[in-house]
Scaffold this motif. Sequence first.
Motif, PDB file in Angstrom:
ATOM      1  N   VAL A  27     -48.154 -12.729 -22.148  1.00 13.67           N
ATOM      2  CA  VAL A  27     -46.852 -13.032 -21.540  1.00 13.67           C
ATOM      3  C   VAL A  27     -46.844 -14.444 -20.974  1.00 13.67           C
ATOM      4  CG1 VAL A  27     -45.292 -12.432 -19.648  1.00 13.67           C
ATOM      5  CG2 VAL A  27     -46.209 -10.640 -21.131  1.00 13.67           C
ATOM      6  N   ARG A  28     -47.916 -14.840 -20.331  1.00 16.43           N
ATOM      7  CA  ARG A  28     -47.993 -16.205 -19.798  1.00 16.43           C
ATOM      8  C   ARG A  28     -47.869 -17.228 -20.925  1.00 16.43           C
ATOM      9  NH1 ARG A  28     -52.928 -14.501 -15.957  1.00 16.43           N
ATOM     10  NH2 ARG A  28     -51.741 -14.061 -14.048  1.00 16.43           N
ATOM     11  N   GLY A  29     -48.524 -16.954 -22.052  1.00 20.78           N
ATOM     12  CA  GLY A  29     -48.428 -17.850 -23.196  1.00 20.78           C
ATOM     13  C   GLY A  29     -47.027 -17.912 -23.773  1.00 20.78           C
ATOM     14  N   VAL A  49     -33.279 -17.412 -20.229  1.00 20.17           N
ATOM     15  CA  VAL A  49     -34.156 -17.313 -21.392  1.00 20.17           C
ATOM     16  C   VAL A  49     -35.623 -17.372 -20.961  1.00 20.17           C
ATOM     17  CG1 VAL A  49     -34.803 -18.386 -23.584  1.00 20.17           C
ATOM     18  CG2 VAL A  49     -32.398 -18.158 -22.969  1.00 20.17           C
ATOM     19  N   VAL A  50     -35.963 -18.260 -20.054  1.00 20.20           N
ATOM     20  CA  VAL A  50     -37.350 -18.333 -19.588  1.00 20.20           C
ATOM     21  C   VAL A  50     -37.704 -17.058 -18.811  1.00 20.20           C
ATOM     22  CG1 VAL A  50     -39.050 -19.630 -18.242  1.00 20.20           C
ATOM     23  CG2 VAL A  50     -37.328 -20.858 -19.589  1.00 20.20           C
ATOM     24  N   ALA A  51     -36.786 -16.567 -17.999  1.00 21.91           N
ATOM     25  CA  ALA A  51     -37.035 -15.304 -17.280  1.00 21.91           C
ATOM     26  C   ALA A  51     -37.289 -14.175 -18.268  1.00 21.91           C
ATOM     27  CB  ALA A  51     -35.864 -14.968 -16.365  1.00 21.91           C
ATOM     28  N   SER A  52     -36.527 -14.137 -19.354  1.00 15.38           N
ATOM     29  CA  SER A  52     -36.726 -13.069 -20.345  1.00 15.38           C
ATOM     30  C   SER A  52     -38.098 -13.178 -21.010  1.00 15.38           C
ATOM     31  CB  SER A  52     -35.607 -13.084 -21.389  1.00 15.38           C
ATOM     32  OG  SER A  52     -35.718 -14.198 -22.241  1.00 15.38           O
ATOM     33  N   ALA A  53     -38.599 -14.390 -21.166  1.00 14.43           N
ATOM     34  CA  ALA A  53     -39.955 -14.558 -21.714  1.00 14.43           C
ATOM     35  C   ALA A  53     -40.979 -13.936 -20.775  1.00 14.43           C
ATOM     36  CB  ALA A  53     -40.250 -16.037 -21.939  1.00 14.43           C
ATOM     37  N   TRP A  54     -40.810 -14.169 -19.488  1.00  7.85           N
ATOM     38  CA  TRP A  54     -41.717 -13.559 -18.510  1.00  7.85           C
ATOM     39  C   TRP A  54     -41.603 -12.036 -18.529  1.00  7.85           C
ATOM     40  CZ3 TRP A  54     -45.873 -15.143 -16.238  1.00  7.85           C
ATOM     41  CH2 TRP A  54     -46.071 -16.514 -16.046  1.00  7.85           C
ATOM     42  N   LEU A  55     -40.418 -11.526 -18.748  1.00  6.15           N
ATOM     43  CA  LEU A  55     -40.163 -10.087 -18.619  1.00  6.15           C
ATOM     44  C   LEU A  55     -40.231  -9.318 -19.935  1.00  6.15           C
ATOM     45  CD1 LEU A  55     -37.216 -10.531 -16.134  1.00  6.15           C
ATOM     46  CD2 LEU A  55     -39.378  -9.344 -15.614  1.00  6.15           C
ATOM     47  N   HIS A  56     -40.392  -9.987 -21.071  1.00  6.42           N
ATOM     48  CA  HIS A  56     -40.231  -9.305 -22.355  1.00  6.42           C
ATOM     49  C   HIS A  56     -41.190  -8.142 -22.571  1.00  6.42           C
ATOM     50  CE1 HIS A  56     -43.569 -11.773 -23.906  1.00  6.42           C
ATOM     51  NE2 HIS A  56     -43.584 -10.966 -24.962  1.00  6.42           N
ATOM     52  N   ASP A  57     -42.366  -8.171 -21.999  1.00  4.82           N
ATOM     53  CA  ASP A  57     -43.345  -7.083 -22.188  1.00  4.82           C
ATOM     54  C   ASP A  57     -43.589  -6.258 -20.931  1.00  4.82           C
ATOM     55  OD1 ASP A  57     -43.716  -7.484 -24.886  1.00  4.82           O
ATOM     56  OD2 ASP A  57     -45.690  -8.415 -24.706  1.00  4.82           O
ATOM     57  N   ILE A  58     -42.734  -6.380 -19.932  1.00  4.45           N
ATOM     58  CA  ILE A  58     -42.939  -5.641 -18.692  1.00  4.45           C
ATOM     59  C   ILE A  58     -42.881  -4.128 -18.921  1.00  4.45           C
ATOM     60  CG2 ILE A  58     -40.547  -5.575 -17.836  1.00  4.45           C
ATOM     61  CD1 ILE A  58     -41.914  -6.463 -15.059  1.00  4.45           C
ATOM     62  N   SER A 132     -50.686 -15.657 -29.419  1.00  6.55           N
ATOM     63  CA  SER A 132     -51.653 -14.592 -29.693  1.00  6.55           C
ATOM     64  C   SER A 132     -51.695 -13.587 -28.538  1.00  6.55           C
ATOM     65  CB  SER A 132     -53.047 -15.199 -29.881  1.00  6.55           C
ATOM     66  OG  SER A 132     -53.602 -15.553 -28.616  1.00  6.55           O
ATOM     67  N   PRO A 133     -52.365 -12.453 -28.745  1.00  2.00           N
ATOM     68  CA  PRO A 133     -52.522 -11.490 -27.651  1.00  2.00           C
ATOM     69  C   PRO A 133     -53.238 -12.082 -26.425  1.00  2.00           C
ATOM     70  CG  PRO A 133     -53.052 -10.437 -29.720  1.00  2.00           C
ATOM     71  CD  PRO A 133     -52.876 -11.915 -30.006  1.00  2.00           C
ATOM     72  N   ASP A 134     -54.019 -13.140 -26.647  1.00  3.64           N
ATOM     73  CA  ASP A 134     -54.728 -13.788 -25.539  1.00  3.64           C
ATOM     74  C   ASP A 134     -53.953 -14.943 -24.925  1.00  3.64           C
ATOM     75  OD1 ASP A 134     -57.095 -12.144 -25.690  1.00  3.64           O
ATOM     76  OD2 ASP A 134     -57.593 -13.211 -27.535  1.00  3.64           O
ATOM     77  N   GLY A 135     -52.754 -15.206 -25.437  1.00  2.00           N
ATOM     78  CA  GLY A 135     -51.912 -16.251 -24.874  1.00  2.00           C
ATOM     79  C   GLY A 135     -52.050 -17.604 -25.529  1.00  2.00           C
ATOM     80  N   ASP A 136     -52.819 -17.683 -26.603  1.00  2.00           N
ATOM     81  CA  ASP A 136     -53.029 -18.950 -27.290  1.00  2.00           C
ATOM     82  C   ASP A 136     -51.992 -19.149 -28.400  1.00  2.00           C
ATOM     83  OD1 ASP A 136     -55.396 -19.485 -25.790  1.00  2.00           O
ATOM     84  OD2 ASP A 136     -56.491 -18.111 -27.111  1.00  2.00           O
TER      85      ASP A 136
END
Length: 181
Positions: A27-29, A49-58, A132-136
């Motif tokens: 999520v951070r990535g 849009v940026v907030a939704s990026a932070w929240l997309h996998d909550i 990626s799953p690791d944020g890369d």
Amino acid sequence: MDGELTERGRRLTELRLAPLERRLAHVRGVAAAVDRLVTLVDPWEQDAVVASAWLHDIGYAPSVRSTGFHPIDGAGFVRAEGFPQLVVSLVAYHTGAIFEAGERGLSAELAEFSEPPQRLLDVLTCADMTTSPDGDPVDAGERVREILSRYGVDDPVHRAITRSGPELLAAVARVQSRASG
């Protein structure tokens, strides 16, 4: 982008996903990727849009899960937290959720949320599919292959990604074309 919605979304996600370190790294990535792409979005939509990026996998957070389908669970949570409709809809429909909802028999539940504008959904999808799953950072085609490798052919995620893959890659291409043009 450090707007009010972004900050609220970041705080909620950091708290709720703390037990899921790898998911939080992803999520951070994604949030960092959207932050780089946000110039493609109208200024009054950027914070959402940026907030939704932070929240997309909550919706993966154990404290948020209800149906077991993270876009619906996350969108319901985000709506209950008072986020604007745009954020709710982006969380609900991110990254081919409509395909997986169909595979899971949850299309009616997803339809309770309005669909977001495609151009904004593309930005979120691009960021998700190139992280990626690791944020890369990762190539979108490689990301599709990685997701498919994690799920058996009978899993709804595998079936949904198989069906939605061309559209996900097209969304990435649309955003990358806009970013380079």
